[in-house]
Design a protein around this motif. Structure first.
Motif, PDB file in Angstrom:
ATOM      1  N   VAL A  21      41.262  30.445  44.576  1.00  0.00           N
ATOM      2  CA  VAL A  21      41.860  31.756  44.284  1.00  0.00           C
ATOM      3  C   VAL A  21      42.029  31.929  42.777  1.00  0.00           C
ATOM      4  N   GLY A  22      42.538  30.883  42.111  1.00  0.00           N
ATOM      5  CA  GLY A  22      42.739  30.954  40.669  1.00  0.00           C
ATOM      6  C   GLY A  22      41.439  31.113  39.900  1.00  0.00           C
ATOM      7  N   TYR A  63      38.677  32.507  40.969  1.00  0.00           N
ATOM      8  CA  TYR A  63      38.136  33.859  41.178  1.00  0.00           C
ATOM      9  C   TYR A  63      38.944  34.881  40.387  1.00  0.00           C
ATOM     10  N   ARG A  64      40.265  34.694  40.340  1.00  0.00           N
ATOM     11  CA  ARG A  64      41.139  35.647  39.630  1.00  0.00           C
ATOM     12  C   ARG A  64      40.844  35.647  38.129  1.00  0.00           C
ATOM     13  N   HIS A  73      38.008  38.282  37.626  1.00  0.00           N
ATOM     14  CA  HIS A  73      38.016  39.526  38.388  1.00  0.00           C
ATOM     15  C   HIS A  73      39.386  40.186  38.286  1.00  0.00           C
ATOM     16  N   THR A  74      39.395  41.444  38.663  1.00  0.00           N
ATOM     17  CA  THR A  74      40.664  42.179  38.641  1.00  0.00           C
ATOM     18  C   THR A  74      41.521  41.731  39.824  1.00  0.00           C
ATOM     19  N   GLU A  75      42.779  42.173  39.793  1.00  0.00           N
ATOM     20  CA  GLU A  75      43.705  41.790  40.851  1.00  0.00           C
ATOM     21  C   GLU A  75      43.281  42.377  42.191  1.00  0.00           C
ATOM     22  N   GLU A 107      40.187  43.141  43.131  1.00  0.00           N
ATOM     23  CA  GLU A 107      39.013  42.400  43.594  1.00  0.00           C
ATOM     24  C   GLU A 107      39.411  41.028  44.147  1.00  0.00           C
ATOM     25  N   THR A 108      40.400  40.420  43.505  1.00  0.00           N
ATOM     26  CA  THR A 108      40.854  39.102  43.973  1.00  0.00           C
ATOM     27  C   THR A 108      41.482  39.198  45.354  1.00  0.00           C
ATOM     28  N   LYS A 109      42.342  40.206  45.560  1.00  0.00           N
ATOM     29  CA  LYS A 109      42.986  40.371  46.874  1.00  0.00           C
ATOM     30  C   LYS A 109      41.946  40.600  47.964  1.00  0.00           C
TER      31      LYS A 109
END
Length: 452
Positions: A256-257, A259-260, A263-265, A267-269
């Motif tokens: 998760v970290g 990818y974040r 990418h934007t928040e 997109e991450t969610k």
């Protein structure tokens, strides 16, 4: 000699510096040492004489020398001061030598006082009697210890290590199978966590329904009820399984970290919901399934070897008159039923050797080491800490009974030893009383004392 000379002044300077600190600072300062016990008249006189000699020697020191000794004493434990040049400075050699004479005079006086005190003390005429009383007060009895031996756990460990080693050699892995458990609080207060918990429970029930599942797993799957969503719960779970979950969770968080970071928040969610969350659910199910399969496999191995040893139970009469050759023939006949090809004939020489050995060997046949779930080791511990193995038993009652029987014999032996010791003492006393030179020998001893 240079090193010895440097050491002696350092010792002398240390003593005089401590005395200077205590005498120069005066009684108003805090005491550096605890008060000594009240001294005798002779000791007080010696100390008074030493104080007079020291005061006389101190009056010969210049102000700079007094300041130097005071600084050295106060900075003895100061790292910064110990690196300075002041630590290496000395007062003049003649003053160090004169102080050494004062100390030598004091020590000689103390030695004389000590010797006089020792001579004035009367001898302890009851020393031997006191030593005997202290020995008789010693507890010579035995103490009991019982050690539980978990044979099931030992069997599981052996098979788990064997399977892990074989998996390593073949380039694969074998899951953790330790059943040691501890309480853990589980998150169950939202839809995602509740769904994961339900998946784990489904996997556990599926594995519990298998033929080779352990009774503990079947019982655990049947009794556990998952609380409603929104209610966290505590459950005793296998430690190795929980640790594997935590490692998997760390990997999930790392993904998760990573990818974040790029990418934007939003997109991450979306990525977490559509991709990573599904991966995590699959990983949780796989971890649980792998663990319980490993546990069931190892438990099956342990049960199989125990079942193998239990085949001897109840066959004493049947095997009483048979030899190992007869057992070998029976095994060979059973193997023929399990194979499609006929078995080759047994070697006559081997059968002849086996025919010399009975089928039942005393101490090996139907041994509880191969059939028991738990055993108990009975030990007797001597007053000096030595341990004596009395046997290994199937119940704690048998273990304690063995100790009581052994302790009874031990106490009987102690009583017999006392009787023999008393008899020996009487014999020795009778021998001394019958000695015609006894009185003359005793008189000669006192005569030597009188001459001294």
């Amino acid at each position: 000699m240079a090193q010895a000379r440097r050491f002696v002044p350092a010792l002398v300077l240390g003593l005089c510096a401590c005395l200077l600190v205590s005498l120069v600072q005066g009684p108003a300062d805090q005491p550096s040492f605890l008060a000594a016990p009240a001294a005798s008249r002779r000791q007080s006189t010696a100390m008074s004489g030493f104080k007079e000699d020291f005061d006389s020697w101190k009056s010969t020191l210049s102000t700079d020398e007094k300041d130097l000794l005071l600084r050295q004493a106060q900075g003895e434990l100061n790292k910064k001061f110990r690196k300075s040049d002041d630590l290496e400075k000395d007062i003049s050699d003649d003053k160090i030598e004169s102080f050494g004479k004062i100390m030598q005079k004091f020590f000689d006086s103390e030695k004389e006082d000590y010797l006089k005190d020792q001579e004035a003390k009367p001898p302890n005429y009851n020393a031997l009697k006191d030593r005997g009383n202290s020995a008789s007060a010693f507890d010579w009895g035995l103490s009991y210890s019982v050690v539980e031996i978990d044979r099931d756990a030992e069997r599981r460990y052996v098979f788990a290590m064997e399977r892990m080693q074989k998996a390593k050699e073949s380039g694969t892995t074998f899951g953790q199978s330790s059943t040691y458990s501890e309480p853990v609080i589980f998150k169950n207060d939202d839809e995602a966590s509740h769904k994961i918990n339900q998946q784990v429970l489904d996997v556990m029930k599926e594995l519990a329904a298998a033929d080779n599942a352990s009774e503990a797993l079947k019982k655990e799957a049947a009794e556990f009820k998952l609380p409603a969503m929104g209610e966290n719960f505590s459950q005793v779970v296998p430690k190795s399984l929980h640790e594997t979950y935590m490692k998997g969770l760390e990997i999930y968080k790392a993904k998760v970290g990573a990818y974040r970071a790029n990418h934007t928040e939003e997109e991450t969610k979306k990525h977490v919901k559509d991709v990573l969350h599904a991966e995590w659910q699959e990983a949780v199910s796989g971890i649980a399934k792998n663990y319980y399969e490993s546990v069931a496999t190892v438990a099956g191995d342990a049960a199989a070897v125990k079942k193998y040893y239990m085949t001897q139970k109840g066959r004493e009469k049947e095997l009483k008159d048979k030899t190992k050759a007869d057992i070998m023939k029976e095994i060979w006949a059973e193997l023929a039923k399990l194979t499609d090809k006929p078995m080759p004939p047994l070697d006559d020489e081997i059968l002849a050797e086996l025919a010399q050995e009975p089928a039942i060997i005393e101490g090996q046949f139907n041994h509880n080491w191969g059939t028991a779930d738990k055993l108990y080791k009975s030990e007797a511990i001597s007053p000096f800490g030595e341990k004596y193995l009395l046997g290994i038993f199937e119940t704690m009652e048998e273990s304690e009974k063995a100790f009581l029987a052994w302790n009874e014999e031990y106490e009987k032996a102690r009583e017999q030893l006392k009787v023999e010791r008393d008899q020996w003492g009487k014999q020795e006393q009778a021998r001394v009383d019958a000695d015609p030179d006894r009185e003359a020998f005793t008189a000669s001893i006192f005569a030597e004392d009188d001459e001294d």
